[in-house]
Write a protein that holds these residues in place. Structure first.
Motif, short mmCIF file in Angstrom:
data_model
loop_
_atom_site.label_atom_id
_atom_site.label_comp_id
_atom_site.label_asym_id
_atom_site.label_seq_id
_atom_site.Cartn_x
_atom_site.Cartn_y
_atom_site.Cartn_z
N LEU A 81 69.81 38.29 -19.52
CA LEU A 81 69.87 37.61 -18.23
C LEU A 81 69.63 38.60 -17.09
O LEU A 81 68.96 38.28 -16.10
CB LEU A 81 71.24 36.95 -18.06
CG LEU A 81 71.39 35.52 -18.57
CD1 LEU A 81 72.84 35.07 -18.46
CD2 LEU A 81 70.48 34.58 -17.80
N GLU A 82 70.19 39.79 -17.23
CA GLU A 82 69.99 40.81 -16.20
C GLU A 82 68.52 41.19 -16.08
O GLU A 82 68.00 41.40 -14.97
CB GLU A 82 70.84 42.05 -16.51
CG GLU A 82 70.83 43.08 -15.41
CD GLU A 82 71.85 44.19 -15.61
OE1 GLU A 82 71.54 45.34 -15.26
OE2 GLU A 82 72.95 43.89 -16.13
N LEU A 108 65.96 39.18 -16.79
CA LEU A 108 65.29 38.05 -16.16
C LEU A 108 65.51 38.04 -14.65
O LEU A 108 64.61 37.68 -13.88
CB LEU A 108 65.79 36.74 -16.77
CG LEU A 108 65.35 36.44 -18.21
CD1 LEU A 108 66.14 35.26 -18.77
CD2 LEU A 108 63.86 36.15 -18.27
N ASN A 109 66.68 38.44 -14.23
CA ASN A 109 67.01 38.39 -12.80
C ASN A 109 66.51 39.61 -12.03
O ASN A 109 66.09 39.48 -10.88
CB ASN A 109 68.53 38.26 -12.62
CG ASN A 109 69.05 36.92 -13.13
OD1 ASN A 109 68.35 35.91 -13.08
ND2 ASN A 109 70.28 36.90 -13.62
N ASN A 110 66.56 40.78 -12.66
CA ASN A 110 66.30 42.03 -11.93
C ASN A 110 65.00 42.72 -12.29
O ASN A 110 64.53 43.58 -11.54
CB ASN A 110 67.47 43.01 -12.13
CG ASN A 110 68.79 42.45 -11.63
OD1 ASN A 110 68.81 41.66 -10.69
ND2 ASN A 110 69.88 42.85 -12.26
N ARG A 166 62.04 40.92 -13.46
CA ARG A 166 61.26 39.75 -13.84
C ARG A 166 59.78 40.06 -14.06
O ARG A 166 59.08 39.34 -14.78
CB ARG A 166 61.42 38.66 -12.77
CG ARG A 166 61.03 37.28 -13.26
CD ARG A 166 61.47 36.18 -12.31
NE ARG A 166 61.14 34.87 -12.88
CZ ARG A 166 61.88 34.24 -13.76
NH1 ARG A 166 63.00 34.80 -14.20
NH2 ARG A 166 61.51 33.06 -14.22
N MET A 219 72.74 28.93 -18.30
CA MET A 219 72.48 30.13 -17.51
C MET A 219 71.20 30.82 -17.97
O MET A 219 70.41 31.32 -17.15
CB MET A 219 73.67 31.09 -17.61
CG MET A 219 74.94 30.57 -16.95
SD MET A 219 76.41 31.57 -17.32
CE MET A 219 75.97 33.11 -16.54
N VAL A 220 70.98 30.86 -19.29
CA VAL A 220 69.76 31.47 -19.82
C VAL A 220 68.54 30.67 -19.37
O VAL A 220 67.53 31.23 -18.93
CB VAL A 220 69.82 31.56 -21.35
CG1 VAL A 220 68.50 32.11 -21.90
CG2 VAL A 220 70.98 32.45 -21.79
N GLN A 231 68.25 28.73 -16.78
CA GLN A 231 68.04 28.93 -15.34
C GLN A 231 67.43 30.30 -15.06
O GLN A 231 66.59 30.44 -14.16
CB GLN A 231 69.37 28.77 -14.61
CG GLN A 231 69.88 27.34 -14.57
CD GLN A 231 71.27 27.24 -13.95
OE1 GLN A 231 72.00 28.23 -13.84
NE2 GLN A 231 71.64 26.03 -13.55
N GLY A 232 67.84 31.30 -15.84
CA GLY A 232 67.25 32.63 -15.68
C GLY A 232 65.77 32.63 -16.01
O GLY A 232 64.97 33.28 -15.33
N GLY A 283 63.91 31.08 -13.26
CA GLY A 283 63.95 31.84 -12.02
C GLY A 283 64.87 31.25 -10.98
O GLY A 283 64.76 31.55 -9.79
#
Length: 376
Positions: A282-283, A285-287, A289, A368-369, A371-372, A375
């Motif tokens: 997840l990190e 995907l968020n940071n 990308r 959460m995954v 949504q990650g 985006g």
């Protein structure tokens, strides 16, 4: 000044990476003393490493500011104990690749530590102007003068290149100095252990027991504080090894028996690791990308959609996706983030040991995954 012999440098150089890594990790203020800065500056820095995507390699020895103050530089640290004609080609090449990829909001500084000037290969034709910049600092250990403040850190670095005949006496003084100047028992113990390790490498003809006897370390190791710390370190190593043992196919009861740990602790550690595998992804995907193409994200959606909302299923699918040959960059970045998260998790488990943690807090879910991936 400290005398250093070429033969001695060659013999000892293969051990220096580990020694200096542990020195700067445990006592980061040493770097700032070497460059004539306030050692308290270390409190706003993190000693770490970063992945460089193309070509793929890890940039070690980074001191990154933890403050948003744009005037605080980041430091790229290199310790070089053997002649290397290509050092500056590699060092500055890696630096500028890092700048291109991360575009850090802080100015760069390079610090290179040599045992003596004789080891350095300047390559002045290509790098003369760069090496003359204030941004580049070269430290020659044998030219370090006496420190008026009696810096433990600087004296530790001098010990690395001290002659074999005089090293034991310098080490004795350092142990005595550490016992006076360092109040924290854990830091004092770690420094003494580093001194012992340096001497083990420098004096291969002596056993560790003989070296301990030089400083009455045998008595120190019988104290309650030392024994408690030793036990804590052993438990920490056992906890950290559990994921690897699972990968080798061992069942949790077997691991509990082999590691002499309560089964419920092993079960919790395994659950925590599965959770951190998902959290690390997840990190990414968020940071980070930009590691993922549109095709990657579409494929991930297909992988995750049919899965139940269970951490073990999610972590297994993520690991399987990352381990594909076409996902090398994502796999390397994921493992780095996972490694950092896992170290912190082991520390958390250790604080409550032998009790278990509350794993219901900060849940990681399938939603959460998804949504990650989207985006959101």
């Amino acid at each position: 000044m400290v005398n250093v012999q070429n033969a001695h440098v060659q013999q000892f150089s293969v051990k220096t990476d580990t020694i200096f890594y542990n020195l700067f990790l445990e006592f980061p203020g040493i770097l700032f003393e070497l460059i004539d800065s306030d050692p308290e500056e270390a409190t706003i820095y993190e000693f770490t490493s970063r992945e460089i995507k193309q070509p793929s390699f890890r940039l070690d020895g980074l001191f990154l500011p933890t403050t948003e103050d744009a005037e605080k530089p980041f430091y790229l640290l290199e310790v070089q104990f053997q002649p290397d004609e290509a050092l500056y080609y590699r060092l500055f090449g890696e630096l500028f690749l890092y700048l291109r990829q991360y575009q850090p909001p802080h100015p760069w500084q390079v610090v290179v530590i040599y045992p003596t000037r004789r080891i350095e290969r300047e390559q002045a034709f290509q790098f003369g102007e760069i090496l003359a910049l204030n941004r580049v600092k070269r430290i020659y250990i044998d030219e370090l003068g006496e420190t008026p403040s009696g810096s433990l850190g600087i004296e530790m670095i001098k010990l690395v290149i001290e002659d074999e005949e005089t090293a034991p006496e310098r080490a004795r003084r350092l142990v005595a100095q550490a016992q006076i100047q360092i109040d924290d028992e854990a830091s004092q113990r770690n420094l003494i252990k580093l001194i012992e390790t340096i001497l083990v490498y420098k004096l291969p003809q002596k056993s560790r027991e003989e070296i301990e006897a030089m400083f009455s370390l045998s008595e120190l190791k019988q104290t309650k504080v030392y024994q408690e710390a030793l036990e804590e370190g052993e438990i920490k190593a056992k906890l950290a090894a559990i994921p690897r043992m699972i990968e080798f196919g061992l069942r949790l009861p077997q691991i509990a028996q082999l590691q002499d740990l309560p089964l419920e602790v092993v079960q919790q550690t395994e659950q925590s690791f599965q959770k951190q595998k998902v959290a690390a992804f997840l990190e990414l995907l968020n940071n980070q990308r930009d590691l993922f193409s549109a095709q990657d994200l579409a494929q991930l959606q297909e992988w995750i959609a049919p899965l139940p909302d269970q951490i073990k299923d999610l972590s297994g699918a993520i690991a399987q996706w990352c381990n594909q040959e076409s996902h090398t960059l994502q796999r390397q970045a994921w493992r780095q983030v996972l490694s950092d998260l896992w170290k912190a998790t082991v520390e958390s488990i250790l604080k409550t040991y032998p009790k278990t943690l509350d794993l219901t807090s900060s849940p990681v879910t399938k939603q959460m995954v998804q949504q990650g991936i989207e985006g959101n």
